[in-house]
Design a protein around this motif. Structure first.
Motif: not given
Length: 195
Positions: A125-131
């Motif tokens: 449930n996160l964007n690619a950077r956060q993930l």
């Protein structure tokens, strides 16, 4: 004492010495911090009173912890020693000053907090950077590696080793801070977050 610029001298010394990128950045950060206290500083200004005022500035204005302020003064001691070696200063104003290291306050994740982060990672449930940031964070939680060691980590550091009757994967790396070679077992959780 010399009226030479302490800041200019230290910046020149930092730039001409072959420091690692991390040490170079750390020293430059300390100079920037010192300049927040006083932009221009002559060697002749540096005395015990100056150091006490600087420490109070760090504690009261910058809200640094006592350990952080003492670490900054310790680096300042290094810079002063450079000035002594270059004969730009006659006496060390930190001579006899004891820099006490207090007990640091570290906060740790609880098991339930770590489990929440694991669920967040698995749910995507996160964007690619956060993930990606979470992936690295979980990996250091599972391995105990420091950030500086993680930056140096490469797939060639992952080896297969015998552990009794079975073969396991481990990380073999020379620690940045201690320069010691260490072997860290690679758990299933750590392997699961490898890119």
């Amino acid at each position: 004492y010399s009226d030479a610029s302490f800041i200019d001298f230290v910046n020149d010394e930092i730039d001409k010495k072959n420091y690692s990128a991390e040490t170079h950045k750390t020293y430059k950060t300390q100079i920037t911090k010192l300049q927040r206290f006083k932009e221009k500083i002559a060697f002749s200004e540096i005395n015990k009173s100056f150091l006490e005022r600087y420490k109070n500035f760090m504690l009261n204005e910058l809200k640094n912890s006592s350990n952080t302020a003492n670490k900054s003064l310790s680096m300042l001691r290094t810079f002063i020693n450079w000035g002594l070696d270059a004969r730009l200063i006659k006496n060390n104003p930190l001579q006899g000053v004891k820099l006490k290291k207090g007990k640091g306050k570290r906060e740790y994740l609880t098991v339930s907090e770590l489990e929440k982060l694991e669920r967040l990672y698995k749910d995507f449930n996160l964007n690619a950077r956060q993930l990606n940031v979470l992936r690295y964070f979980l990996f250091v939680c599972y391995t105990g590696l420091r950030y500086t060691d993680l930056k140096e980590l490469n797939f060639k550091n992952i080896k297969k080793r015998n552990a009794g009757r079975k073969e396991i994967e481990v990380i073999e790396i020379t620690m940045h801070k201690t320069k010691m070679q260490v072997t860290i077992p690679l758990t299933e959780k750590a392997k699961a977050v490898l890119p």
